[in-house]
Enzyme design. Sequence first.
Site, PDB file in Angstrom:
ATOM      1  N   ASP A   1      -5.091   0.553   9.079  1.00 58.54           N
ATOM      2  CA  ASP A   1      -4.874   0.412   7.636  1.00 58.54           C
ATOM      3  C   ASP A   1      -5.560  -0.827   7.043  1.00 58.54           C
ATOM      4  O   ASP A   1      -5.569  -1.000   5.825  1.00 58.54           O
ATOM      5  CB  ASP A   1      -3.367   0.299   7.323  1.00 58.54           C
ATOM      6  CG  ASP A   1      -2.675   1.647   7.391  1.00 58.54           C
ATOM      7  OD1 ASP A   1      -3.360   2.657   7.669  1.00 58.54           O
ATOM      8  OD2 ASP A   1      -1.454   1.682   7.167  1.00 58.54           O
TER       9      ASP A   1
ATOM     10  N   LYS B   1       0.859  -1.186   0.000  1.00 56.47           N
ATOM     11  CA  LYS B   1       0.000   0.000   0.000  1.00 56.47           C
ATOM     12  C   LYS B   1       0.897   1.239   0.000  1.00 56.47           C
ATOM     13  O   LYS B   1       1.869   1.299   0.753  1.00 56.47           O
ATOM     14  CB  LYS B   1      -0.866  -0.002   1.270  1.00 56.47           C
ATOM     15  CG  LYS B   1      -1.617   1.276   1.511  1.00 56.47           C
ATOM     16  CD  LYS B   1      -1.542   1.757   2.975  1.00 56.47           C
ATOM     17  CE  LYS B   1      -0.166   2.176   3.374  1.00 56.47           C
ATOM     18  NZ  LYS B   1      -0.055   2.834   4.696  1.00 56.47           N
TER      19      LYS B   1
HETATM   20  O1  C5P Z   1      -3.816   1.047  13.880  1.00 55.76           O
HETATM   21  P1  C5P Z   1      -2.345   0.734  13.909  1.00 55.76           P
HETATM   22  O2  C5P Z   1      -2.021  -0.380  14.852  1.00 55.76           O
HETATM   23  O3  C5P Z   1      -1.760   0.550  12.559  1.00 55.76           O
HETATM   24  O4  C5P Z   1      -1.682   2.041  14.476  1.00 55.76           O
HETATM   25  C1  C5P Z   1      -0.466   2.021  15.175  1.00 55.76           C
HETATM   26  C2  C5P Z   1      -0.359   3.291  15.999  1.00 55.76           C
HETATM   27  O5  C5P Z   1      -0.219   4.416  15.136  1.00 55.76           O
HETATM   28  C3  C5P Z   1      -1.556   3.609  16.869  1.00 55.76           C
HETATM   29  O6  C5P Z   1      -1.468   2.974  18.104  1.00 55.76           O
HETATM   30  C4  C5P Z   1      -1.458   5.115  17.005  1.00 55.76           C
HETATM   31  O7  C5P Z   1      -0.487   5.443  17.980  1.00 55.76           O
HETATM   32  C5  C5P Z   1      -0.903   5.527  15.668  1.00 55.76           C
HETATM   33  N1  C5P Z   1      -1.958   5.935  14.727  1.00 55.76           N
HETATM   34  C6  C5P Z   1      -2.558   7.173  14.875  1.00 55.76           C
HETATM   35  N2  C5P Z   1      -3.533   7.555  14.000  1.00 55.76           N
HETATM   36  C7  C5P Z   1      -3.905   6.744  12.984  1.00 55.76           C
HETATM   37  C8  C5P Z   1      -3.286   5.488  12.803  1.00 55.76           C
HETATM   38  C9  C5P Z   1      -2.313   5.114  13.690  1.00 55.76           C
HETATM   39  O8  C5P Z   1      -2.240   7.934  15.785  1.00 55.76           O
HETATM   40  N3  C5P Z   1      -4.846   7.155  12.151  1.00 55.76           N
END
Ligand code: C5P
Length: 304
Positions: free
Chosen positions: A151, A24
């Site tokens: 994602d 991606k």
């Molecule tokens: O959702 P994912 O596990 O991929 O996200 C990892 C971290 O990235 C989250 O815990 C958060 O700290 C940060 N994040 C964020 N805003 C998003 C996606 C991710 O702050 N839209």
Amino acid sequence: MSRTANQADNQRRDPLLTVEAPAKINLYLHVVGKRVDGYHLLDSLVTFLDLGDTIAVAPSDRLTLTIEGPFADGLSAGADNLVMQAARALAEDANVPALAAIRLTKRLPVASGIGGGSADAAATLKALSSLWRLPITAVRLAEIGLKLGADVPMCLNGRTAFVGGVGEAVEPAPPLPPFWLVLANPVVAVPTPAVFKARSGPFSSPARFAEPPSDAAQLSAYLAERTNDLTAPALALSPVIGDVLAVLRDLPQALLARMSGSGATCFALFADEAAARSGCAAVTRTRPGWWSACAPVIPPQPLS
Ligand code: C5P
């Protein structure tokens, strides 16, 4: 063993179902706000490349994960792996036993801003809902996916899209022209939470466009008016990203160089394959310690 017997043996061991987990790319990524729970609100144009990991699943009386491929090392195949989490979450939601032999072929670098883990989780949800013959809707799969990572819904969608919310609001984007990307990663894992945490300053505005760009040059011009807001915090954590961007920017015929996601993978955009291939060869030659690859964008598919 005779050749025929070998083939029969291979066939028996062949997994029933294979689902690709394409890389991606965030062509632009604006951070437009922050929720009270700390997650950031995004406006991003995402697309997918003809390059990625592969998930293969077969029936089994246990739930197992084997990982192979160039980036298999250093990735745990235990319960914390997003693929295993996806399998368990789907089984729990559908109230079926979580039984499958899963094989992940890991070709994309880990924690590198091109969706690897999320794409693997999305491919696992798709593969296992077929293997287990679950009558599950795309909306429900996306809800399960969102709990695994912001994602995952966009990776389940798998086509060029504008993404809003924290990643869950996936909306159609105008069709993009064909183009090629050269990817380069300095083989440093950049943890997404740390990058978001290091971001400071005002938020950007959403910057969607309605008109389909006519060609790769016009797409690059659109993108040049936009940015990746996570570049500055990622650079502060891993200054080598600055070298990656400089190397990509200098490639002959590169139309644009930018970081994807929270890094450290960066891309250079090309109108044609030959220029992209020689650009990739140049990166491999001059930066042998980096991971680099070259791939076309997956062409627009008719809406189903
Ligand atoms: O959702 P994912 O596990 O991929 O996200 C990892 C971290 O990235 C989250 O815990 C958060 O700290 C940060 N994040 C964020 N805003 C998003 C996606 C991710 O702050 N839209």
